[in-house]
Design a protein around this motif. Structure first.
Motif, mmCIF file in Angstrom:
data_model
loop_
_atom_site.group_PDB
_atom_site.id
_atom_site.type_symbol
_atom_site.label_atom_id
_atom_site.label_comp_id
_atom_site.label_asym_id
_atom_site.label_seq_id
_atom_site.Cartn_x
_atom_site.Cartn_y
_atom_site.Cartn_z
ATOM 1 N N GLY A 220 0.812 -1.210 0.000
ATOM 2 C CA GLY A 220 0.000 0.000 0.000
ATOM 3 C C GLY A 220 0.845 1.259 0.000
ATOM 4 N N LEU A 221 1.917 1.261 0.788
ATOM 5 C CA LEU A 221 2.817 2.413 0.818
ATOM 6 C C LEU A 221 3.493 2.610 -0.538
ATOM 7 C CD1 LEU A 221 4.486 1.926 4.321
ATOM 8 C CD2 LEU A 221 2.916 3.763 3.657
ATOM 9 N N ALA A 222 3.881 1.500 -1.177
ATOM 10 C CA ALA A 222 4.534 1.584 -2.484
ATOM 11 C C ALA A 222 3.569 2.115 -3.546
ATOM 12 C CB ALA A 222 5.065 0.210 -2.890
ATOM 13 N N ILE A 223 2.317 1.665 -3.498
ATOM 14 C CA ILE A 223 1.312 2.168 -4.444
ATOM 15 C C ILE A 223 1.063 3.651 -4.192
ATOM 16 C CG2 ILE A 223 -1.119 2.036 -5.116
ATOM 17 C CD1 ILE A 223 -0.998 -0.971 -4.605
ATOM 18 N N GLY A 224 1.020 4.033 -2.912
ATOM 19 C CA GLY A 224 0.827 5.438 -2.578
ATOM 20 C C GLY A 224 1.967 6.307 -3.080
ATOM 21 N N GLU A 225 3.189 5.804 -2.948
ATOM 22 C CA GLU A 225 4.348 6.550 -3.444
ATOM 23 C C GLU A 225 4.292 6.672 -4.963
ATOM 24 O OE1 GLU A 225 9.159 5.848 -3.634
ATOM 25 O OE2 GLU A 225 8.132 5.473 -1.731
ATOM 26 N N TYR A 226 3.872 5.601 -5.627
ATOM 27 C CA TYR A 226 3.722 5.648 -7.085
ATOM 28 C C TYR A 226 2.712 6.727 -7.471
ATOM 29 C CZ TYR A 226 3.050 4.039 -11.890
ATOM 30 O OH TYR A 226 2.987 3.975 -13.265
ATOM 31 N N HIS A 227 1.613 6.806 -6.724
ATOM 32 C CA HIS A 227 0.576 7.798 -7.023
ATOM 33 C C HIS A 227 1.111 9.215 -6.840
ATOM 34 C CE1 HIS A 227 -3.179 10.034 -6.959
ATOM 35 N NE2 HIS A 227 -3.861 8.938 -7.268
ATOM 36 N N VAL A 228 1.924 9.420 -5.819
ATOM 37 C CA VAL A 228 2.505 10.746 -5.581
ATOM 38 C C VAL A 228 3.400 11.160 -6.751
ATOM 39 C CG1 VAL A 228 4.147 12.024 -4.146
ATOM 40 C CG2 VAL A 228 2.373 10.624 -3.070
ATOM 41 N N HIS B 137 3.448 9.823 -9.946
ATOM 42 C CA HIS B 137 2.820 9.801 -11.272
ATOM 43 C C HIS B 137 1.421 10.421 -11.304
ATOM 44 C CE1 HIS B 137 6.006 7.161 -12.851
ATOM 45 N NE2 HIS B 137 5.948 6.547 -11.687
ATOM 46 N N ASP B 138 0.921 10.818 -10.150
ATOM 47 C CA ASP B 138 -0.414 11.418 -10.040
ATOM 48 C C ASP B 138 -1.507 10.462 -10.512
ATOM 49 O OD1 ASP B 138 -2.002 13.518 -9.170
ATOM 50 O OD2 ASP B 138 -2.177 14.390 -11.174
ATOM 51 N N ARG B 139 -1.306 9.178 -10.302
ATOM 52 C CA ARG B 139 -2.302 8.152 -10.626
ATOM 53 C C ARG B 139 -1.851 6.834 -10.023
ATOM 54 N NH1 ARG B 139 -0.245 4.653 -14.386
ATOM 55 N NH2 ARG B 139 1.339 5.405 -15.833
ATOM 56 N N PHE B 140 -2.775 5.888 -9.967
ATOM 57 C CA PHE B 140 -2.406 4.540 -9.549
ATOM 58 C C PHE B 140 -1.718 3.834 -10.718
ATOM 59 C CE2 PHE B 140 -6.126 5.379 -6.774
ATOM 60 C CZ PHE B 140 -5.518 5.177 -5.543
ATOM 61 N N PRO B 141 -0.894 2.817 -10.440
ATOM 62 C CA PRO B 141 -0.290 2.082 -11.557
ATOM 63 C C PRO B 141 -1.359 1.366 -12.367
ATOM 64 C CG PRO B 141 0.123 0.959 -9.469
ATOM 65 C CD PRO B 141 -0.466 2.289 -9.128
ATOM 66 N N LEU B 142 -1.117 1.245 -13.667
ATOM 67 C CA LEU B 142 -2.025 0.491 -14.520
ATOM 68 C C LEU B 142 -1.889 -0.998 -14.211
ATOM 69 C CD1 LEU B 142 -1.411 2.258 -17.959
ATOM 70 C CD2 LEU B 142 -3.315 2.634 -16.381
ATOM 71 N N ALA B 143 -2.936 -1.752 -14.522
ATOM 72 C CA ALA B 143 -2.885 -3.196 -14.287
ATOM 73 C C ALA B 143 -1.806 -3.852 -15.132
ATOM 74 C CB ALA B 143 -4.241 -3.818 -14.600
ATOM 75 N N ALA B 144 -1.547 -3.284 -16.298
ATOM 76 C CA ALA B 144 -0.494 -3.770 -17.188
ATOM 77 C C ALA B 144 0.150 -2.563 -17.853
ATOM 78 C CB ALA B 144 -1.066 -4.715 -18.241
ATOM 79 N N ALA B 145 1.451 -2.622 -18.032
ATOM 80 C CA ALA B 145 2.171 -1.498 -18.630
ATOM 81 C C ALA B 145 1.608 -1.177 -20.008
ATOM 82 C CB ALA B 145 3.654 -1.834 -18.733
ATOM 83 N N PRO B 146 1.562 0.106 -20.384
ATOM 84 C CA PRO B 146 0.986 0.495 -21.676
ATOM 85 C C PRO B 146 1.708 -0.162 -22.852
ATOM 86 C CG PRO B 146 1.359 2.410 -20.274
ATOM 87 C CD PRO B 146 2.048 1.256 -19.619
ATOM 88 N N SER C 275 9.934 1.074 -5.122
ATOM 89 C CA SER C 275 9.597 1.463 -3.754
ATOM 90 C C SER C 275 9.719 0.302 -2.774
ATOM 91 C CB SER C 275 8.160 2.009 -3.700
ATOM 92 O OG SER C 275 8.034 3.181 -4.478
ATOM 93 N N LEU C 276 9.935 -0.905 -3.288
ATOM 94 C CA LEU C 276 10.012 -2.083 -2.427
ATOM 95 C C LEU C 276 11.442 -2.487 -2.105
ATOM 96 C CD1 LEU C 276 7.220 -4.358 -3.942
ATOM 97 C CD2 LEU C 276 7.086 -2.911 -1.913
ATOM 98 N N PHE C 277 12.362 -2.247 -3.039
ATOM 99 C CA PHE C 277 13.755 -2.586 -2.766
ATOM 100 C C PHE C 277 14.663 -1.781 -3.679
ATOM 101 C CE2 PHE C 277 12.423 -5.618 -6.026
ATOM 102 C CZ PHE C 277 13.475 -5.593 -6.926
ATOM 103 N N GLY D 222 -5.070 2.678 2.528
ATOM 104 C CA GLY D 222 -3.835 2.135 3.080
ATOM 105 C C GLY D 222 -4.040 1.171 4.228
ATOM 106 N N SER D 223 -5.270 1.031 4.686
ATOM 107 C CA SER D 223 -5.534 0.106 5.789
ATOM 108 C C SER D 223 -5.607 -1.328 5.274
ATOM 109 C CB SER D 223 -6.851 0.468 6.485
ATOM 110 O OG SER D 223 -7.954 0.288 5.605
#
Length: 273
Positions: A40-48, A50-59, A78-80, A241-242
């Motif tokens: 959740g923290l990694a997804i949140g950092e990605y959103h910060v 890129h101003d969006r959530f990651p896509l389910a699959a890369a474009p 953001s994980l390692f 994030g919960s």
């Protein structure tokens, strides 16, 4: 007297075994919860960033979703630390490549502890549980995904166009931001665990993102679309994030309502109990 003593000893042994089992299950559940919080923290950092959530699959216009790189690959910075593990080749300027291409193909065989429920059917090496098992060129078996992004309601949910009331957070070519979550972040599921393992964690298809298939209810439990790693319970990461523990016996309609970002459903009081 001897018979009584033996009976008491047997009862105490059985009680101790149950206590140890329960303690182990709770420890595993807590470890799974921490994994989801880190995701959740990694997804949140990605959103910060890129101003969006990651896509389910890369474009990609040339590759099918299952051939593209996954949202889990997208959040790995953001994980390692790539440099710390001598993995400089896994740059994110290659997001348009297939997960089957080198060097991404080797990364699919790497076990990242944060992305593995410790009680899932897949068992990584002992070293992998500590942090990261470096890609081994001699190893060709991909590591399956044990955490799945929620795409919404319906098997076709990952492909839905933005604005469809069945949409969840993750879509193949659908951009979702935190502002799109009209149902409330605390009432919107983002990632759930699974024991039904498919393709590797680097693959952008059904291996790492799923829509709820109403023809396959109940949704939770062993052999189901989600859950099955913890007896009677499933760990779910929400958009705020919960991480919450949901009973496998949850009303399917409630679970469906939690899968959408703007379905407008009204959740019944006490649905978490």
């Amino acid at each position: 007297m001897i018979a009584v003593a033996i009976s008491i000893a047997a009862a105490l042994t059985a009680l101790l075994a149950v206590t140890i089992r329960d303690a182990r299950e709770e420890g595993v559940r807590r470890a799974c919860e921490m994994n989801l919080k880190q995701i959740g923290l990694a997804i949140g950092e990605y959103h910060v960033v890129h101003d969006r959530f990651p896509l389910a699959a890369a474009p990609s216009t040339a590759l099918a979703p299952g051939e593209r790189l996954s949202w889990q690959f997208a959040i790995t910075p953001s994980l390692f630390c790539y440099h710390c593990y001598g993995m400089e080749d896994y740059r994110h300027d290659r997001l348009s490549a297939s997960w089957r291409d080198a060097p991404q193909r080797d990364l699919a065989a790497a076990a990242i502890a944060t992305l593995l429920c410790p009680d899932a059917p897949y068992r990584p090496s002992r070293g992998a549980l500590l942090a990261l098992s470096r890609p081994d060129p001699s190893r060709t078996s991909p590591v399956p995904a044990t955490y799945i992004g929620i795409a919404g309601l319906g098997k076709d949910a990952p492909s839905l166009k933005k604005g469809d009331p069945r949409c969840g957070i993750f879509g193949y070519d659908r951009v979702t931001t935190s502002g799109d979550i009209a149902d409330g972040a605390s009432a919107t599921m983002m990632v759930a665990e699974t024991s039904t393992l498919a393709a590797p964690w680097t693959s952008g298809g059904e291996a790492t993102v799923r829509g709820l298939d109403p023809s396959r209810v109940p949704y939770l439990g062993a052999g189901r679309q989600f859950g099955g790693n913890h007896p009677g319970k499933t760990q779910v990461l929400f958009a705020d994030g919960s991480v919450r523990t949901i009973r496998d016996a949850i009303d399917p309609k409630v679970f469906e309502a939690l899968s959408t970002i703007a379905g407008g459903e009204v959740l019944p009081g006490g649905w978490e109990r």
